[in-house]
Write a protein that holds these residues in place. Structure first.
Motif, PDB file in Angstrom:
ATOM      1  N   ILE A  15       0.918  -0.955   0.035  1.00 55.92           N
ATOM      2  CA  ILE A  15      -0.090  -0.006  -0.100  1.00 55.92           C
ATOM      3  C   ILE A  15       0.965   1.349   0.064  1.00 55.92           C
ATOM      4  O   ILE A  15       1.994   1.213   0.177  1.00 55.92           O
ATOM      5  CB  ILE A  15      -0.903   0.081   1.257  1.00 55.92           C
ATOM      6  N   THR A  16       0.476   2.299  -0.604  1.00 58.14           N
ATOM      7  CA  THR A  16       1.021   3.681  -0.461  1.00 58.14           C
ATOM      8  C   THR A  16       1.425   4.118   0.999  1.00 58.14           C
ATOM      9  O   THR A  16       0.482   3.955   1.604  1.00 58.14           O
ATOM     10  CB  THR A  16       0.793   4.742  -1.395  1.00 58.14           C
ATOM     11  N   ASP A  84      -4.890  -1.904  -8.737  1.00 58.58           N
ATOM     12  CA  ASP A  84      -5.561  -0.500  -8.982  1.00 58.58           C
ATOM     13  C   ASP A  84      -6.758  -0.384  -8.849  1.00 58.58           C
ATOM     14  O   ASP A  84      -7.456  -1.371  -9.555  1.00 58.58           O
ATOM     15  CB  ASP A  84      -4.606   0.220 -10.149  1.00 58.58           C
ATOM     16  N   PHE A  86      -8.979   0.895 -10.519  1.00 63.44           N
ATOM     17  CA  PHE A  86      -9.592   1.029 -11.982  1.00 63.44           C
ATOM     18  C   PHE A  86      -9.337  -0.283 -12.950  1.00 63.44           C
ATOM     19  O   PHE A  86      -9.684  -0.241 -14.166  1.00 63.44           O
ATOM     20  CB  PHE A  86      -9.584   2.243 -12.932  1.00 63.44           C
ATOM     21  N   HIS A 109      -4.198   5.486  -6.437  1.00 62.36           N
ATOM     22  CA  HIS A 109      -3.888   4.723  -7.259  1.00 62.36           C
ATOM     23  C   HIS A 109      -2.643   3.708  -6.758  1.00 62.36           C
ATOM     24  O   HIS A 109      -1.720   4.043  -5.870  1.00 62.36           O
ATOM     25  CB  HIS A 109      -3.199   5.145  -8.663  1.00 62.36           C
ATOM     26  N   ASN A 110      -2.275   2.555  -7.490  1.00 62.07           N
ATOM     27  CA  ASN A 110      -1.370   1.525  -6.963  1.00 62.07           C
ATOM     28  C   ASN A 110      -0.920   0.638  -8.316  1.00 62.07           C
ATOM     29  O   ASN A 110      -1.644   0.895  -9.443  1.00 62.07           O
ATOM     30  CB  ASN A 110      -1.390   0.673  -6.012  1.00 62.07           C
ATOM     31  N   ALA A 111       0.136   0.129  -8.549  1.00 65.09           N
ATOM     32  CA  ALA A 111       0.262  -0.966  -9.489  1.00 65.09           C
ATOM     33  C   ALA A 111      -0.639  -2.009  -9.735  1.00 65.09           C
ATOM     34  O   ALA A 111      -1.338  -2.191  -8.784  1.00 65.09           O
ATOM     35  CB  ALA A 111       1.573  -1.525  -9.119  1.00 65.09           C
ATOM     36  N   SER A 112      -1.081  -2.327 -11.049  1.00 60.83           N
ATOM     37  CA  SER A 112      -1.792  -3.255 -11.348  1.00 60.83           C
ATOM     38  C   SER A 112      -0.927  -4.300 -12.359  1.00 60.83           C
ATOM     39  O   SER A 112      -0.011  -3.798 -13.038  1.00 60.83           O
ATOM     40  CB  SER A 112      -3.091  -2.836 -11.918  1.00 60.83           C
TER      41      SER A 112
ATOM     42  N   ILE B  15       4.706   6.898  -2.615  1.00 62.91           N
ATOM     43  CA  ILE B  15       5.757   5.719  -2.540  1.00 62.91           C
ATOM     44  C   ILE B  15       5.170   4.765  -1.795  1.00 62.91           C
ATOM     45  O   ILE B  15       4.214   4.939  -0.802  1.00 62.91           O
ATOM     46  CB  ILE B  15       6.741   6.034  -1.838  1.00 62.91           C
ATOM     47  N   THR B  16       5.182   3.222  -1.992  1.00 60.66           N
ATOM     48  CA  THR B  16       4.660   2.314  -0.961  1.00 60.66           C
ATOM     49  C   THR B  16       5.371   2.182   0.273  1.00 60.66           C
ATOM     50  O   THR B  16       6.614   2.699   0.386  1.00 60.66           O
ATOM     51  CB  THR B  16       4.729   0.891  -1.813  1.00 60.66           C
ATOM     52  N   ASN B 110       4.597   0.408  -8.819  1.00 62.66           N
ATOM     53  CA  ASN B 110       3.781   1.190  -8.292  1.00 62.66           C
ATOM     54  C   ASN B 110       2.749   1.835  -9.429  1.00 62.66           C
ATOM     55  O   ASN B 110       2.949   1.235 -10.695  1.00 62.66           O
ATOM     56  CB  ASN B 110       4.588   2.823  -8.047  1.00 62.66           C
TER      57      ASN B 110
END
Lengths: 278, 278
Positions: A15-16, A84, A86, A109-112, B15-16, B110
């Motif tokens: 998580i960010t 993410d 979306f 947002h985050n990586a997907s 950043i995570t 990310n």
């Protein structure tokens, strides 16, 4: 405020910092639990966040969204989504419902898998449309994704194939009888995706088709647990994948298109046989 | 260990948690500073991390990668990249060099524009190939991305256009004289991307082409600072964009393909004129 928070692809620590701050302070926190999985699951997340979270299954997100959105105009409520927010259509639906209720929302947002897939060395801007490969049954073998792969291949693009997830599915009998008994979750492995793809091209050959979009020697890439500590990437011919064990879920699969020199160099790092990737 | 750490799209807090832990403990931390920008820049990051970071410009990353990788087999070194580390080709090159030197690497993924673009409501799996639109000069007006957009549109796909960034560019005179004097950074706004796209279709019309991939009434989406607190999304006709101010960089641009009902509903939320999106 309603917060849509991406958890990324690995474990609780993905998580960010911003996401974690919001989770700690929110009045209620839900975890969407049916479009992906996170290492350690709900318990690990609760331990890491130091707070309770509420599991939100498909039924809740799709049919009882108002319960999740309740009072989000007055207090902070968060919905956690692996990857993410979306990545899946169902979440767009959710945003529309929030808008109807005049509830403001913010996305963290985050990586997907849609961008993290770049870790195999294939360039993101050489990918065409992403497709989904679903579990076949004896009576239903949908293969509409073949045509999409064909369009991608014809244009030289790679195809990312998202592999089916079946969580909280009911047998037809249980569904008809209204019994809320669920089957164990199933996650499609690369080996099964490859088997289905091979069966499609076999069928097309039997039907006399000669201009196939790909064949059993097409270079594919299997990805297991992208973004996790035990991530595994294998590049091999399609026909080799039914026998390749990519380990625990989740898996994704790529059918390559035209490859550039640097992409080939990167794939060699993950090649089953060093001589396969040329 | 060498760490490739994505910073996401917004500010230092994106950043995570895992990424931050690694940054705090690493021996040396570099910030790649030429494929994107982060709110607050190097200073804000240093303040947030509580440590020094080293700016790595294009020259350093592409020509002196060994300096960055030095001793990464014995100690922890991190390279920070805005977005996801695999967004740009240049980073793949970097991985290959690490491999040559027998240095192990780990990626901390990310969000990148490639997946965060889903925030406008267009589904990620309805996108075709991503293209780059570069700054035109008086003597050079490359338009090869038009053909890629045409392929996408023909297949009903949306096209994400990444807009050019010019950082640490030299004038031809300064370059020839070997003077390390750099021009101010330039980031292409949506308005300019739209102008160039309109010029391309005007030229094609003048050349007698009738089957154009898109026209001035095609619905496009402008995205400013995706993932930042002051993110802005506007859906409008292509011809309207030269006059739309999307604010500070970075911008991205989408040329829509066929739209599904839910996508239309989402785009209406961002429509310049509510009646434009049908």
């Amino acid at each position: 405020m309603f917060y849509f928070i991406g958890l990324g692809l690995g474990d609780a620590e993905d998580i960010t910092v911003k996401g974690l701050r919001i989770v700690k302070a929110a009045k209620r926190v839900y975890l969407e639990s049916y479009t992906s999985i996170i290492t350690g699951g709900k318990e690990k997340l609760e331990e890491f966040y130091g707070r309770e979270i509420i599991l939100a299954d498909r039924e809740m997100v799709e049919q009882n969204s108002d319960e999740i959105l309740k009072d989000a105009d007055k207090e902070d409520v968060a919905l956690l989504v692996v990857g993410d927010p979306f990545g899946a259509t169902t979440h767009t639906d959710f945003i529309l419902r929030a808008k109807e209720l005049n509830i403001e929302y913010t996305t963290i947002h985050n990586a997907s898998i849609m961008n993290a897939v770049g870790c195999c060395g294939l360039q993101l801007y050489h990918f065409g449309q992403t497709v989904s490969i679903v579990f076949w049954t004896e009576t239903s073998k949908p293969d509409s994704f073949y045509d999409k792969i064909a369009v991608n291949r014809k244009n030289g693009f790679h195809t990312l194939c998202l592999l089916d997830i079946k969580v909280k599915e009911q047998t037809i009998e249980n569904l008809m009888r209204g019994r809320k008994i669920y089957e164990p979750p199933r996650y499609m492995p690369c080996s099964l995706a490859a088997e289905q793809l091979l069966e499609i091209i076999e069928n097309k050959k039997e039907d006399g088709e000669t201009d196939l979009a790909f064949n059993e020697d097409t270079i594919c890439v299997g990805l297991g647990r992208v973004g996790c500590a035990n991530q595994k990437i294998v590049a091999a011919k399609l026909k080799e994948f039914p026998c390749i064990d990519m380990g625990e879920p989740l898996h994704s699969f790529i059918i390559t298109g035209n490859m550039h020199l640097m992409e080939i160099d990167m794939l060699k790092m993950f090649a089953l046989e060093p001589t396969t990737i040329k």
